[in-house]
Design a protein around this motif. Structure first.
Motif, PDB file in Angstrom:
ATOM      1  N   MET A   1       2.903  10.072  -3.629  1.00 56.00           N
ATOM      2  CA  MET A   1       1.535   9.731  -3.253  1.00 56.00           C
ATOM      3  C   MET A   1       0.544  10.646  -3.963  1.00 56.00           C
ATOM      4  SD  MET A   1      -0.107   9.635   0.578  1.00 56.00           S
ATOM      5  CE  MET A   1      -0.525  11.369   0.496  1.00 56.00           C
ATOM      6  N   THR A   2      -0.613  10.120  -4.325  1.00 55.76           N
ATOM      7  CA  THR A   2      -1.684  10.911  -4.925  1.00 55.76           C
ATOM      8  C   THR A   2      -2.844  10.988  -3.948  1.00 55.76           C
ATOM      9  OG1 THR A   2      -2.809   9.014  -5.920  1.00 55.76           O
ATOM     10  CG2 THR A   2      -0.990   9.986  -7.165  1.00 55.76           C
ATOM     11  N   PRO A   6      -1.103   5.968  -1.849  1.00 60.58           N
ATOM     12  CA  PRO A   6       0.216   5.668  -2.400  1.00 60.58           C
ATOM     13  C   PRO A   6       0.120   4.650  -3.530  1.00 60.58           C
ATOM     14  CG  PRO A   6      -0.118   4.467  -0.365  1.00 60.58           C
ATOM     15  CD  PRO A   6      -1.304   5.384  -0.513  1.00 60.58           C
ATOM     16  N   SER A   7       1.080   4.685  -4.430  1.00 55.67           N
ATOM     17  CA  SER A   7       1.152   3.649  -5.457  1.00 55.67           C
ATOM     18  C   SER A   7       1.570   2.344  -4.794  1.00 55.67           C
ATOM     19  CB  SER A   7       2.151   4.044  -6.543  1.00 55.67           C
ATOM     20  OG  SER A   7       3.429   4.280  -5.993  1.00 55.67           O
ATOM     21  N   GLN A  19      12.285   1.981  -7.854  1.00 53.36           N
ATOM     22  CA  GLN A  19      11.446   3.156  -7.608  1.00 53.36           C
ATOM     23  C   GLN A  19      11.390   3.476  -6.109  1.00 53.36           C
ATOM     24  OE1 GLN A  19       7.615   3.550  -9.620  1.00 53.36           O
ATOM     25  NE2 GLN A  19       8.257   2.022 -11.123  1.00 53.36           N
ATOM     26  N   ALA A  23      12.436   6.878  -4.245  1.00 50.78           N
ATOM     27  CA  ALA A  23      11.486   7.563  -3.363  1.00 50.78           C
ATOM     28  C   ALA A  23      12.102   7.828  -1.999  1.00 50.78           C
ATOM     29  CB  ALA A  23      10.216   6.727  -3.224  1.00 50.78           C
ATOM     30  N   GLY A  28      11.003  10.246   0.922  1.00 47.60           N
ATOM     31  CA  GLY A  28       9.691   9.640   1.093  1.00 47.60           C
ATOM     32  C   GLY A  28       9.690   8.462   2.049  1.00 47.60           C
ATOM     33  N   VAL A  30       8.315   4.690   2.542  1.00 47.35           N
ATOM     34  CA  VAL A  30       7.899   3.570   1.703  1.00 47.35           C
ATOM     35  C   VAL A  30       7.442   2.417   2.590  1.00 47.35           C
ATOM     36  CG1 VAL A  30       8.688   1.845   0.034  1.00 47.35           C
ATOM     37  CG2 VAL A  30       9.381   4.232  -0.217  1.00 47.35           C
ATOM     38  N   SER A 165       0.411   8.769   4.606  1.00 52.33           N
ATOM     39  CA  SER A 165       1.780   9.220   4.871  1.00 52.33           C
ATOM     40  C   SER A 165       2.804   8.625   3.919  1.00 52.33           C
ATOM     41  CB  SER A 165       2.175   8.850   6.313  1.00 52.33           C
ATOM     42  OG  SER A 165       1.282   9.400   7.241  1.00 52.33           O
ATOM     43  N   LEU A 166       2.387   7.639   3.125  1.00 55.72           N
ATOM     44  CA  LEU A 166       3.343   6.878   2.323  1.00 55.72           C
ATOM     45  C   LEU A 166       3.482   7.433   0.911  1.00 55.72           C
ATOM     46  CD1 LEU A 166       2.203   3.267   3.301  1.00 55.72           C
ATOM     47  CD2 LEU A 166       4.012   4.634   4.346  1.00 55.72           C
ATOM     48  N   THR A 167       4.699   7.329   0.380  1.00 57.17           N
ATOM     49  CA  THR A 167       4.940   7.654  -1.017  1.00 57.17           C
ATOM     50  C   THR A 167       4.567   6.484  -1.909  1.00 57.17           C
ATOM     51  OG1 THR A 167       6.747   9.116  -0.399  1.00 57.17           O
ATOM     52  CG2 THR A 167       6.697   8.358  -2.685  1.00 57.17           C
ATOM     53  N   MET A 168       4.934   5.269  -1.478  1.00 57.00           N
ATOM     54  CA  MET A 168       4.607   4.066  -2.238  1.00 57.00           C
ATOM     55  C   MET A 168       4.693   2.860  -1.315  1.00 57.00           C
ATOM     56  SD  MET A 168       8.019   3.326  -4.561  1.00 57.00           S
ATOM     57  CE  MET A 168       7.406   1.706  -5.051  1.00 57.00           C
TER      58      MET A 168
END
Length: 212
Positions: A1-2, A6-7, A19, A23, A28, A30, A165-168
């Motif tokens: 995550m940025t 998330p992406s 991906q 993750a 992570g 998702v 809270s999410l990575t992607m």
């Protein structure tokens, strides 16, 4: 995550699904589509489970269900009394969560069981969570929302609710169903009861139990 969030990648892209696998392997959270509502998924390890409970602001005693790709993934994990077996045969893949007695509850994290000797399981009727479970083994998934709020029906709603809270996120557009799974408990003596009526109504569930 940025910092921007998330992406968000298309769920139809096999590279995006891979991906997501990576993750989740790294711990992570998702965002994933199902046929009912969007969910938040992790590999069921203690640290990741603690993170998803915190992200959802969920009580630790509620437990989290596992999504699986096939019954072979839970061989030796739970008891399969006849009502549970009939419901699995007739309603899976689909929007039914079965809560079954654990054979060895001491081996399963309390975050999954809520401190009980039972575990929720479901084979979803959606290729994405099944592909993740096929690669990772059973995955812990809860609806993508803060506890007590309406579940997310689109990736945009998911990001708005729990994005930090999410990575992607795997975006599959609006969900097909929009109603959470029904939940049936089958206890250690083989009695069953409907504890949440959701996408499957009680009459359909009772009929499925009777067939057999």
């Amino acid at each position: 995550m940025t910092e921007a969030g998330p992406s968000v990648l298309p769920a139809s892209d096999p590279e995006a699904v891979m991906q997501a696998v990576l993750a989740m392997q790294a711990g992570g959270i998702v965002g994933i589509p199902t046929e009912t509502v969007y969910g938040m998924g992790v590999v069921p390890r203690p640290e990741a489970l603690a993170a998803i409970i915190l992200a959802k602001r969920r009580s630790e005693d509620k437990g989290i269900a596992l999504l699986i790709d096939g019954l072979d993934q839970v061989d030796g994990l739970v008891e399969w009394h006849p009502p549970a077996r009939r419901l699995a045969e007739r309603c899976w893949p689909g929007p039914l969560t079965l809560v079954l007695p654990l054979l060895h509850p001491e081996l399963v994290p309390d975050a999954l069981t809520g401190g009980r000797s039972t575990l929720g399981l479901r084979i979803p009727d959606h290729p994405v969570p099944r592909a993740l479970a096929r690669s990772l083994g059973p995955i812990a998934v809860t609806s993508a929302n803060s506890s007590g709020e309406a579940p997310a029906l689109t990736a945009e709603q998911l990001v708005a609710a729990v994005g930090p809270s999410l990575t992607m996120v795997l975006d599959d557009g609006p969900v097909r169903g929009g109603v959470a799974s029904s939940v049936v408990v089958v206890d250690a003596v083989g009695s069953w009861r409907l504890v949440r009526e959701g996408a499957l109504d009680g009459r359909a569930i009772a009929a499925a139990v009777r067939e057999g």
